[in-house]
Every structure is written in C-alpha cells, then in structure tokens.
Design an enzyme around this catalytic site. Structure first.
Site, PDB file in Angstrom:
ATOM      1  N   TYR A  86       5.002   3.333   7.163  1.00 22.91           N
ATOM      2  CA  TYR A  86       3.804   3.381   6.296  1.00 22.91           C
ATOM      3  C   TYR A  86       3.697   2.444   5.370  1.00 22.91           C
ATOM      4  O   TYR A  86       4.740   2.166   4.808  1.00 22.91           O
ATOM      5  CB  TYR A  86       3.786   4.802   5.544  1.00 22.91           C
ATOM      6  CG  TYR A  86       2.832   4.993   4.888  1.00 22.91           C
ATOM      7  CD1 TYR A  86       1.499   5.810   5.259  1.00 22.91           C
ATOM      8  CD2 TYR A  86       2.486   4.842   3.385  1.00 22.91           C
ATOM      9  CE1 TYR A  86       0.435   5.943   4.433  1.00 22.91           C
ATOM     10  CE2 TYR A  86       1.594   5.016   2.725  1.00 22.91           C
ATOM     11  CZ  TYR A  86       0.313   5.840   3.126  1.00 22.91           C
ATOM     12  OH  TYR A  86      -0.884   6.009   2.312  1.00 22.91           O
ATOM     13  N   GLY A  87       2.707   1.648   5.138  1.00 21.16           N
ATOM     14  CA  GLY A  87       2.581   0.622   4.388  1.00 21.16           C
ATOM     15  C   GLY A  87       1.510   0.609   3.316  1.00 21.16           C
ATOM     16  O   GLY A  87       1.886   1.390   2.367  1.00 21.16           O
ATOM     17  N   TYR A 115      -7.419  -5.870   1.065  1.00 14.06           N
ATOM     18  CA  TYR A 115      -6.063  -6.784   0.532  1.00 14.06           C
ATOM     19  C   TYR A 115      -5.591  -6.259  -0.837  1.00 14.06           C
ATOM     20  O   TYR A 115      -4.550  -6.153  -1.295  1.00 14.06           O
ATOM     21  CB  TYR A 115      -6.122  -8.053   0.450  1.00 14.06           C
ATOM     22  CG  TYR A 115      -6.605  -8.828  -0.727  1.00 14.06           C
ATOM     23  CD1 TYR A 115      -8.033  -8.296  -1.448  1.00 14.06           C
ATOM     24  CD2 TYR A 115      -5.835  -9.515  -1.694  1.00 14.06           C
ATOM     25  CE1 TYR A 115      -8.168  -9.094  -2.410  1.00 14.06           C
ATOM     26  CE2 TYR A 115      -6.089  -9.863  -2.795  1.00 14.06           C
ATOM     27  CZ  TYR A 115      -7.519  -9.631  -3.342  1.00 14.06           C
ATOM     28  OH  TYR A 115      -8.092 -10.370  -4.411  1.00 14.06           O
ATOM     29  N   TYR A 170     -19.250  -6.295  12.800  1.00 10.54           N
ATOM     30  CA  TYR A 170     -18.720  -5.358  12.213  1.00 10.54           C
ATOM     31  C   TYR A 170     -19.942  -4.503  12.426  1.00 10.54           C
ATOM     32  O   TYR A 170     -21.109  -4.860  11.735  1.00 10.54           O
ATOM     33  CB  TYR A 170     -18.587  -6.046  10.979  1.00 10.54           C
ATOM     34  CG  TYR A 170     -17.429  -5.248  10.280  1.00 10.54           C
ATOM     35  CD1 TYR A 170     -15.976  -5.588  10.263  1.00 10.54           C
ATOM     36  CD2 TYR A 170     -17.608  -4.236   9.384  1.00 10.54           C
ATOM     37  CE1 TYR A 170     -15.085  -4.743   9.766  1.00 10.54           C
ATOM     38  CE2 TYR A 170     -16.562  -3.478   8.911  1.00 10.54           C
ATOM     39  CZ  TYR A 170     -15.259  -3.671   9.042  1.00 10.54           C
ATOM     40  OH  TYR A 170     -14.270  -3.242   8.315  1.00 10.54           O
TER      41      TYR A 170
END
Lengths: 601, 672
Positions: free
Chosen positions: A172-173, A242, A513
C-alpha cells in the site's frame, strides 16, 4: 551499492523527511473521500464554496455551480444523502490472524496496527466503488493487520515472514489507486497484511554528477518535489495525484505525469529499482543509463501492481529546476480542430511540458468553477479581448480550450510559445491567455474533490482513460460519448455528464481521459450501473483501437480485457513469472488475472 | 390491427382550399446526425477529394501513368459531380406541389403508420440512419421523399441507379432532392469506384442526412422480395466495422401499392418482352396514367435495427492506418444475416390489402378451373383469409368487405370485371401486343395469343405475390404430406429443407432460419386443422381443412411447375448451355402445354423472374455452375444432380390432383 558508496560525498543523506501525510492518514485526510479534510466543496445557505486555503479556488463563492448541478445534473439540493460514521471496531470481524503468527509478527519489531480505522483506510483506493462503500456500506474484506516497515530490510523480513506463514501481503502506497489494485480479494481466507510503505520515505542519496537520486518507495510526490526543490532539483513527475501518491505506486502502475513531454513517464525516469519478492530481491548491478542485456526486468517490476513483490528503493533521474515556468492557452472552434493541432505539435515534436485539450463540456465546467458574477461574464473574462475581436465565428457550445505549460530557459520558452501559437493558428486556434491555462491545471487538482460533493446529492462519477493512435482519436471520443448517452437512457438515467480531454500526446497517438457522472436518484444500484456503463465504454474504446489503460493500470477493474490485450501467450508468461517470483501467492492481489489462492501455483 | 394505425397524408390536402401554404410551410427537418457546421453537398465532394485514401490514389495513378495530379483531380471532380447529391429546397417544394396534385388526382390515399415514423424521428440525431424500403416501383423514390417532406424529416440521400440520369431533366430533379447516383455496370474503372466508395463513406460517417437505398438492388418485377444485393450495403457498413460511427440504424420500410404504376410493363417484362429504356418521353407517355385510378399507397415503417446490437461484434481494426482498412472477411460473413433480417422485417411490415386477398382467391379459383367467382363467395373467402392472416400476425388494412371489393374492381378495372350477376373474373383478350421484334425478346418468341392470354394472369399474380411469404412454408409442408402421405417430423423436415433450399431465391430465406420457419409453419397448420398428428402423435398427415389445403397448394403451383420444367430442360440440353437457350426451351415447353388447353396451367410459370430465381438457386446448390462469358451467362450442368432434383420435384407435381382431377404430370410428359 546504495547507501554506503555515496555516504561520504552525500552530506545530509540519507535525508529523513517529515511527510506531509501523517502515519495515521485519517488524521489529515478524509477517511471516506478524496484529499484533505479541510478541503471540500460545501453547500451552505444557498451557496457553494470550496473550503480551506490549500487551493487558489478556496474560500470564494462559486455562484455558477448551483445552476449547473441543478439544471444539468438535476440535483435537488434539499436532499442530502446521509453518510455513515467512521467504522467502529465492532463493525468488522476481528483480525483473522492466528495468535502464534501474530506473536511472530510482533517479534519482527516492525510497527503495526490492528485498529479498525487503520485497517479500513488501507482496504481501498479511490475508485467509485471504494468511496461509495465507505460512505454507504461496508467492505467484504479488509486487511487484518497494517505494518509500517521503515526500510528495505524490514520489507525483506516481512516478505520472508509472509511466505513462511502462509500469509497474504498487499503493498500500500499513497492509496490513490483507481483500478481496485489494493482491494483485498473477497474470498481470501488467509490473513492479509497491508504493507504500508509510507514510513520508508527517505531520500537515500543524491548524485548531482549523474543527476539521479535514490529514494525509498514510500515517498509521496509533494514531499519528493519539495525536498528536491530545496536542493535545486525536480523529478518533473507530476501525475494528477502527486500530492498523495507515492514513488513506489508510480512504478507499480506505470504512472504518467502531466509534464512527461519534458521529463518522461515513470519508465523514462526510473534508472534502477529494487523489488523484494518471496524468491529474493530483483535488481540490477549498476545505474548505467541503458543496457543491452536481454529483456529488461525493470519492465517486469513496472506495472506489476503489487502482485509480484514490494518495490522498496528506486533510483530516479532528477533535473535542475527550470528557470522559467509559464502557462498558456488556446481556444479552438471545436474538438476536432484542437486534436488536429495537437497532432501537428506532436508531429513536429515541439510539445511544451504539458499540452492538454478539454472538450466543450469540460471547458464549460472549468468556467462554472470560476468565482465570478455571471455565466456570460465568465466566458468573457480573461479571453474577453479575443472574444470581442475574433470569436464571432466560435460557437459557445462547440469550442474547446487547450491548456499549455512551458518549462525551461526563458528564451527557449519564448521560442516554444511562438511555435505552439503559430501551429494553433493553422487550426483556427486563438490564444486565450495565461490565466486560463493556469486555471486549467489548478482545476485538475480540484476536480477530484467534486465527486464527494456529488455523492452527497446522488451523483456518482468516475474517470477512465485510454491511449489511442492519432487517426482513431476523434472517432473514439465520438463513439464513446454516443454509447454512454444511449445506454444512460436505456438505464433510465435522465441527467448525466460524459466529457473528455486529451491529456498527453505521443509521436504515435494521444491519451484520452473521460469523465462520466450521473444522477442516480431513480437508480437502485448506481455503482453497478456505472460499472456496466464503463465496461461498455471500454469495449468500444478497444473496438476503436484504444488501449485497456494508459496509466491507471489494470487492477481488478479491467481484468476482463487483460488477456486479449497481451495475448494468451502473454498472460501465460505473466502466470509463469508469478509462479517463479511468488510461488505461494503471497501477493494475492488478483490483479490482471485471478491466480488461485487456494491451491499453490 | 386496425386502419387507425395508418394516417392518410392526402386527407388534410383534400380538405384545404389550396395546397400552396402546406407546400411552402416553414420546415425544420430532422437530421440523422447533428453536426455543426452542417456538411453541404459540396463539402462532401471536397472531403472525398481531400481524403487520404483518394489523395494517395491520385498520387499513385499520376506516378504510374505519368499524368499530372491536376488532371486526375479534374477527372475526379467530374466523377463526383456525376455521383453527388444536391439540395434545392425550391425544387423540393415544387415537386411536393406537383406530387400533391398528382396524388389527389390518381390516388385515394397515401397511408403511413404515423407511430412508426414518429418513433424513428424521435430516435434521430445521434447516429447514421438508413431507410431501407422495398422497391416495387419507380414511384418509391419520389413518394418516399414526399412522406419525409410531410413528416419534416430531412429528405434522405438516396442511392439511385444511373438509368435515371438518362431521363432528361428527371435525373437532375431527383439529384436536387437528394439523390446520388451509382453506375450499375460492373466495369473496373477503379478511379470511379474508389471515388464512389469514399463518397458513400463520407455520407455515412460525416454526413447529417439520413440515407436511403434499396437493398434488393432493383425494382422487384414480381412484387415479392428479392434476395439482398451487397455492394452498397457493404459500403455503408464499412463505417461501422471501422468504428467510424458508433452505430447505424437501419429502418426497414414496406412500400406497397393497390396498383403498381408499371404493372403491365412488369407483366410483359416477366414474359421476356423488354422494358423500354428509361427516357423522359417514356415518362411523359406514362403521364396518361393521370386519367387512371391507382388506389392507395401504403408506407409501413418498421422498428429500426441497431447494427451495433445486431452484430455484437468486436472490431478488428486496431493496427495500421485506419483509412487503409477494409471490412475484414470475418466481418463480411456477418453481413448477410443482417441483410436478410432487413428483408424479413420489410415482409413483416407488409400491409395486407383486400386487393392482395382478392388476387390470391381469384387465382386459386382460376387454378381449380373456376373462371368466375361470385361477389358473395369472394366476400366469404376474404373473411376466412383475413382471420387466418391476422392470427398469423399480419397487418391487414381494414375496410368494409363489400366496399373494398368494389373499390378494387374500380382500381383494377383493366384487369378485373364483374358482370351484372356479380360474377368476378379476369378481363381477357383486351391486350394487343402488336408486332414484336424477336431479336429483342429475352427468351422464347411467345405467340401473340400466349402473351395476351398470359398477361392478365401474371398481373393478377403480382398482387398475390406480396403475401405469399406468410404461407409458403406451410404450403411446402402440405405438398410434401400430400405427395408422400403421413410422415414423422424428422422426415418431414428433411423433405421441407430440400424444397425450401431450392426455393430460397424465390421466397427469400436464410438457410439458418429453416428450422424456425418449419416449426412455426407446423404450428399454424395444426391450428388451422390443415394437418394433424396421428398415431400417438408420431405422424403428421393432412387433415380436414381441405379449403386451406387447396389454397396453399395452388399458391405455389406455378413456381413448382417452372422449377420442374427447368430440370426437365436441363436434362436434355447440352452440358454447357447459355442462359437464353434454357429460358427459350422452358418457355417453349410451357407454352405448348398451355396451348393444349386440356388442363389448367398457370401462365405465371412462364415468367423469367421465376426461371432466373431457379437458375440462381441451382447454382447456389451446385446443381449447375454459372460462369460469365462474353457478357452472357453460361451454365455447366451437373447432370446427375439435375436428375436427382427432377426426380424429387416430380413427386410433388401430382399433388395438384387435389385441385382438380387431371394428370398434369402425364400431360406435361406428352409435351416434352
């Protein structure tokens, strides 16, 4: 080869970083939605505004949004869904972990938790399904214990431990996955350990000569950029997530950053990577820039989505901070001319750091999120001058905006600007100012918060993306929009939005997208309906020559198309790789394919 | 279903003092696809010239033949001008006015199922829409556009044959209402066909008009469906297969007439007396029709078929330049079922009129030797047929029976007459053919007597033909049972399949649908007590409803007879034989048999349409092999297969015994 060799030259390294995100994430971040707790869209006293000062849009009234949500999305602002409270210990079963194994785990002396909030927080990413469950229900399966290794060696110990004790480990990040990759397989009856990498977030060393830095995989984007910029560097890797996503996560999903034109995608940025597997550590013996040495195993690690091992340390390229950073924008009469312009820019390979094209709906949505007096006014604002003189022929319901970001030496930026604007002109584009460009990029970060507002008022929404050859881009967008509109009607959906933007350009194609949302006040199972719509859209994307995903990854959401995408042989190759690296299926994520958890592979 | 389903477009026109305001009313026509800016006839032509495909072709040709690009582009412009549609609202309104006047004079009504068309209109705007009407008359083109004009739908870009271009003025007029033109002859002018294909591609993928084309490729002279032609259909579908459009909606439409403009022309053509070349003078000659009455015209719009839902197919065009892609072989295999489905739906949209029923009944009575049918008897029989067809799901155009018969007699006064005692029969000996140039005849030089005797029968059959598809399967089953006697189901199905395959051009059907049709027909036959199960439900046999049995058998008699005689002829001619020789021989055998006048032989069996269908079917079933030499069709006959088929058909001929006690079989034998 990592720390010791560079220690002497690297004063101040390894650099310990105090992350913006606390170890218990829920203290700062929403436990049941996107982003910071203090940042959200709020409807109050007949007005909508965005809270907090983190984003430029904060603390200002957004008068146009109400009209949009009530008219376009059919929202009744008087009906607000009740969201459930954070789960209590008794809401979920006790951790499923035998006492003796638990004792062994404790003896590793790696921080852990079995508290319910820690476990639930790591049971999900940010798919619509995840967030909907958080707000309205309960997960079928959550990790039994969360561990926070603090170094590569901790991870080696943990993986060995898991392999020997028939456990499951899910890395898990940053928790921003939108593919279901971190979700626990529902029928997994072995104990599941969530391996949170957030405490391995040091910059181990920095090599100014070769412009590379060795970082631990848990470092998140904003911390990495902040620390590097203090030293005069940047990675230039800025995926939309990010602020929260981690280096390890980027590698594991083959991430792509907004500024990839200048800095490259993650595969261009990674020089070296270590992955801990049950069979040992997969890595190379040098940080040479390129090798001819058989298949590049970096590409086994990149995109492995936690199913082969844990990424612990990554050597990445860094760049000196650019001297000049400038936004820009162009308005086009319609989407097709915008795409033609992008194609030409790509052909001439003169892309600035970022070049994006929003379709008319997104363009309008951007305008709607503007704190200004009147709807008409907002369109004029900033592009007023060109509107009066040139726009005449532009149709408000057709036009599109291209946003640009230039980075580099001032003179180079100037040249680049001239080039782009002159290409733009060839396709009927009209420069629309820096402000509009800047807002476009700012909104990228804010738009992620809109879903939480929507869910309060019976709107479900999700994005999906693809990459496609240039000559198929326009038809792909057209067909997907048609299909969604048709099928929404078939499902009895009366208010919906399907819009798109082109977010990346390549020599051979572009990235598209889509954003799909609908009012579910008359739909009983909105998440499943959304899923079915997205599935049809993906079928059509693939029929139009598009890919399974450009940067979100496969996870569990897109397994249906995996084998066709890589061929039967390719899928078998993955199975064989899995068998070799993880014979006991410790990393039983069920991403890509369902590897049997019961019988050993 | 009641007549209320249909609305008469002429009704309000009749009531108004002047049609001027109607014709000049403000229009806001519904487009097929909303595109902005709207493409124009000119922009489509430019888009073809600028398309990658065409500009690459130009480069290739200019290099190969060492000609300047401009030269080839010039040629292309000429070609595109020949092909391209135009839009002139003035012409449309003028034609609208003219047509209103003509209809008010010669027609009693133009009936449209308004719900059907409203439904389609409401679905338009998102993806290409292609109207696929049946093609029974030249009038189809114009009347269709008139209907679109009436419902304020953009007049489609209509694929028309070049023969229209030959009609001075007419071609340009049609072009101005949206017709685009396709050369018929199969030449290998690659520049032309590349331009044409690209033009169609533009209309489908970048156009905003609906399209209209005739999947049967030509007017059906027999007034029943003909097998689909694939040329243009393939071109239209390419855009879908290449994902250039998300879907294509095909709208099957049945257009039918109480009396077809070209009925006598068709009757002659069917006998082999060629049609005059379309010319404007021919058209004006046909203006004498203004003095006649043509009854009603019926438009029945079926439910649109979504190509996307129909195919459920995965595109296979992910590699390489998309503009170089063509429909793949695998995709081509998907096309026939859609084409046949469209034809099936056109048939389901048939509006069964009293004219159809009267023709069917009279034809049956004539076949059984009854020259006249009493008014009362006709009424009773119509009632029976109405009931049975309705229970089989047909749409009947309701009217009072007596009134309907009288109206039919009026409209068909050249064909039918009713004496003072109310006996209805064919008008005979009214047709004089004049001198015929034998070299212009397509087949046998039929005697003037034969022609004038046959034409009324053939014309009558033309109006029975459109409803044959409702019971041809039942008829074949009954014929099998009548010839062989009781039979178990599997056996029966086998015989049915053999016959059905032979008739698959005559009565358009896909082989994969045989089973379904068989089961369906069995059920209907049982319901009507035409057949029943015997001996513990093991055997099927004919049952008590002799009336329907007789109608069923007589309805396919001429076809069976033609096909049988073809096999007889093929057994005797040389193994390599040209088409004309076959046709001449068959017609000559049948003419002799007819002349004998000993027994009744339906003259429809002389028709070249049926003989042509038979030859195509034989070729399909590998009984003959068709090749083209010096522009004529030559057949390589598989004698053994022909013998087998002949023996097979022979068994069914005596089934006609039911109709009258004569030995048609022996009679024919004596003629051969």
């Amino acid at each position: 080869m990592t720390t010791s060799a560079n220690k002497d030259k690297n004063i101040g390294f390894p650099l310990n970083i105090k992350s913006t995100i606390p170890k218990h994430r829920q203290e700062l971040l929403k436990w049941n939605g996107w982003g910071y707790k203090d940042s959200q869209f709020v409807y109050q006293d007949g007005k909508v505004h965005f809270t907090g000062k983190r984003y430029p849009i904060g603390e200002q009234p957004l008068p146009h949004l109400i009209g949009y949500v009530t008219e376009t999305m059919g929202v009744d602002l008087n009906i607000q869904s009740i969201e459930r409270d954070p789960p209590k210990e008794f809401d979920y079963p006790e951790p499923n972990i035998p006492q003796n194994v638990f004792e062994l785990l404790k003896s590793l002396e790696i921080p852990y938790s079995v508290k319910i909030m820690d476990r639930v927080t790591r049971a999900h990413g940010q798919t619509l399904n995840d967030v909907f469950i958080l707000k309205n229900g309960q997960f079928k399966r959550i990790p039994d214990v969360v561990v926070w290794p603090e170094s590569h060696d901790d991870v080696v110990k943990l993986v060995k431990f898991g392999n020997e004790n028939n456990l499951v480990i899910i890395p898990y990040g940053g928790g921003t996955s939108v593919s279901g990759a971190v979700e626990c397989p529902q029928d997994e009856d072995r104990p599941i350990i969530s391996l949170d990498t957030s405490q391995m977030n040091r910059i181990l060393w920095l090599d100014k000569e070769n412009l590379v830095a060795c970082c631990e995989s848990g470092i998140i984007g904003q911390d990495l950029e902040r620390e590097l910029s203090k030293l005069g560097f940047t990675t230039g890797h800025e995926p939309d997530s990010y602020e929260f996503s981690s280096l390890g996560g980027w590698v594991a999903t083959r991430a792509s950053g907004m500024k990839k034109n200048t800095y490259g995608n993650i595969e261009d940025i990674v020089v070296h990577v270590k992955m801990v597997t049950p069979r040992g550590v997969l890595q190379k013996n040098c940080q040479a820039p390129r090798m001819s040495c058989g298949p590049d195993f970096n590409h086994v690690i990149m995109g492995s989505e936690g199913s082969l091992g844990v990424i612990t340390e990554v050597i990445i390229k860094i760049r000196p901070l650019p001297a000049c950073r400038k936004y820009g924008s162009l308005v086009f009469p319609d989407f097709e001319s915008g795409i033609k312009c992008m194609r030409e820019v790509a052909k001439q390979r003169c892309q600035p750091a970022s070049i994006r094209l929003m379709d008319n709906d997104q363009f309008k949505l951007g305008m709607i999120l503007k704190p200004a007096a009147s709807y008409f006014g907002i369109i004029l604002d900033g592009i007023k001058h060109f509107y009066i003189t040139t726009i005449k022929g532009f149709n408000i319901d057709k036009m599109c905006v291209m946003t640009l970001l230039f980075e580099g030496q001032e003179k180079d930026v100037k040249i680049s600007e001239q080039k782009i604007y002159s290409i733009g002109e060839m396709f009927g584009g009209v420069p629309a100012g820096e402000k509009n460009g800047e807002r476009g990029y700012m909104l990228t970060f804010v738009i992620a918060y809109i879903r939480d507002l929507g869910l309060k008022y019976q709107i479900v929404a999700e994005s999906f993306e693809t990459s496609v050859p240039w000559d198929r881009a326009v038809t792909l967008v057209q067909n997907v929009k048609y299909l969604i509109s048709r099928d929404c009607k078939n499902f009895g959906i009366t208010h919906f939005v399907i819009n798109s933007r082109v977010t990346q350009t390549y020599d051979a194609g572009c990235v598209i997208y889509f954003y799909l949302g609908f009012n579910y006040s008359n739909i009983s199972d909105p998440v499943s309906v959304h899923h079915q719509l997205e599935e049809k859209a993906r079928d059509e994307i693939i029929a139009c020559g598009g890919s399974i995903s450009h940067h979100h990854g496969v996870g569990k959401l897109r397994t249906k198309w995996y084998t066709d995408t890589v061929s039967r042989v390719g899928a078998d190759l993955l199975v064989a790789t899995k068998k070799e690296l993880d014979p006991n299926n410790v990393f039983a994520t069920n991403n890509f394919l369902t590897f049997s958890t019961k019988s050993k592979l | 279903m009641s007549a209320k389903k249909f609305e008469d477009l002429l009704e309000p026109r009749r009531r108004e003092l002047s049609n001027y305001f109607y014709i000049n009313r403000a229009l806001n026509p519904q487009v097929a696809v909303q595109i902005s800016p709207r493409p124009s006839p000119q922009s489509h032509q430019e888009a073809v010239l600028n398309s990658k495909k065409i500009s690459e072709l130009v480069t290739e040709i200019s290099q190969k033949q060492n000609v300047k690009r401009e030269e080839i582009v010039k040629q292309l412009r000429l070609i595109l001008e020949e092909i391209g549609y135009k839009k002139n609202l003035q012409v449309i309104r003028y034609l609208g006015y003219l047509l209103t006047k003509i209809f008010l004079k010669v027609s009693t009504g133009v009936y449209v199922n308004h719900q059907g068309i409203s439904q389609i209109k409401s679905q338009m705007g998102k993806c290409p829409v292609v109207f696929v009407p049946t093609h029974r008359s030249y009038a189809d083109f114009i009347v269709f556009s008139y209907v679109m004009f009436a419902y304020d739908i953009e007049i489609p870009a209509i694929a028309a044959g070049m023969d229209f271009q030959g009609m001075m003025g007419m071609g340009e007029m049609l072009r101005n209402t949206g017709a685009f033109f396709m050369r018929r002859s199969y030449n290998d002018d690659s520049l032309y066909w590349s331009a044409f294909k690209e033009y169609v591609n533009q209309l489908v993928s970048k156009g905003d008009l609906p399209l209209e084309f005739f999947i049967e490729g030509t007017r059906s002279r027999s007034n029943k469906s003909i097998v689909p032609k694939y040329g243009l259909f393939n071109m239209i579908l390419k855009s879908f297969f290449l994902s250039q459009v998300p879907d294509i909606l095909f709208v099957p439409v049945n257009v039918s007439y109480d009396r077809i403009l070209e009925e006598s022309l068709f009757a002659f053509e069917l006998l082999g007396i060629p049609k005059p070349k379309e010319s404007t003078s021919g058209f004006f000659k046909s203006l004498t029709i203004l003095k006649e009455s043509f009854g009603n015209i019926y438009f029945n719009f079926g439910e649109p078929i979504s190509t996307r839902s129909f195919f459920q197919h995965k595109s296979q065009h992910s590699f390489g330049s998309i503009h170089l892609h063509e429909t793949s072989e695998e995709e081509k295999k998907l096309i026939p079922p859609l084409a046949y489905e469209i034809i099936r739906r056109q048939q389901l949209c048939t509006v069964v009129t009293y004219t159809n029923l009267i023709s069917l009944i009279l034809s049956k009575n004539l076949t059984r030797g009854q020259q006249y049918t009493g008014f009362e008897q006709l009424g009773v029989e119509i009632g029976m047929w109405k009931q049975i067809l309705q229970s089989w799901g047909a749409t009947i155009f309701e009217k009072d029976v007596g009134e309907a018969i009288r109206e039919c007699l009026k409209v068909q006064q050249k064909l039918l007459h009713c004496d003072e005692n109310g006996n209805i029969g064919l008008v005979t000996n009214k047709i004089s053919v004049g001198k015929l140039n034998p070299s212009k005849l397509k087949a046998h030089v039929l005697s003037e007597d034969t022609i004038s005797y046959s034409v009324p029968f053939i014309m009558l059959q033309l109006y029975a033909n459109p409803i044959l598809h409702y019971f041809v399967d039942a008829a074949l089953i009954v014929i099998v049972l009548r010839s062989f006697g009781k039979m178990i189901k599997d056996e029966l199905f086998k015989h049915y399949c053999t016959l059905r395959a032979i008739f698959s051009y005559e009565f358009v059907l896909l082989e994969s649908w045989f089973k379904m049709r068989f089961e369906d027909a069995l059920l209907k036959l049982k319901q009507e007590k035409i057949i029943s199960l015997h001996q513990n439900g093991l055997y099927y046999d004919v049952f008590e409803n002799k009336y329907f049995e007789e109608v069923l058998i007589s309805s396919v008699q001429p076809f069976l007879l033609s096909y049988y005689v073809v096999t007889v002829v093929l057994e005797t001619v040389s193994e390599m034989v040209d088409e004309k020789t076959i046709l001449v021989n068959v017609q000559s055998v049948l003419e002799n048999a007819l002349r004998e006048n000993k027994i009744f032989i339906h003259p429809y069996c002389l028709t070249l349409d049926t003989l042509g269908n038979c030859l195509m079917s034989l070729a399909k079933n590998n009984i003959v092999k068709k090749t083209r030499r010096n522009n004529i069709n030559v057949y390589d006959v598989n004698r053994e297969a022909v013998r087998k088929l002949k023996a097979n058909l022979e068994i069914y001929i005596p089934a006609f015994h039911v109709i009258k006690s004569f030995d048609m079989f022996l009679h024919l034998k004596s003629k051969i």
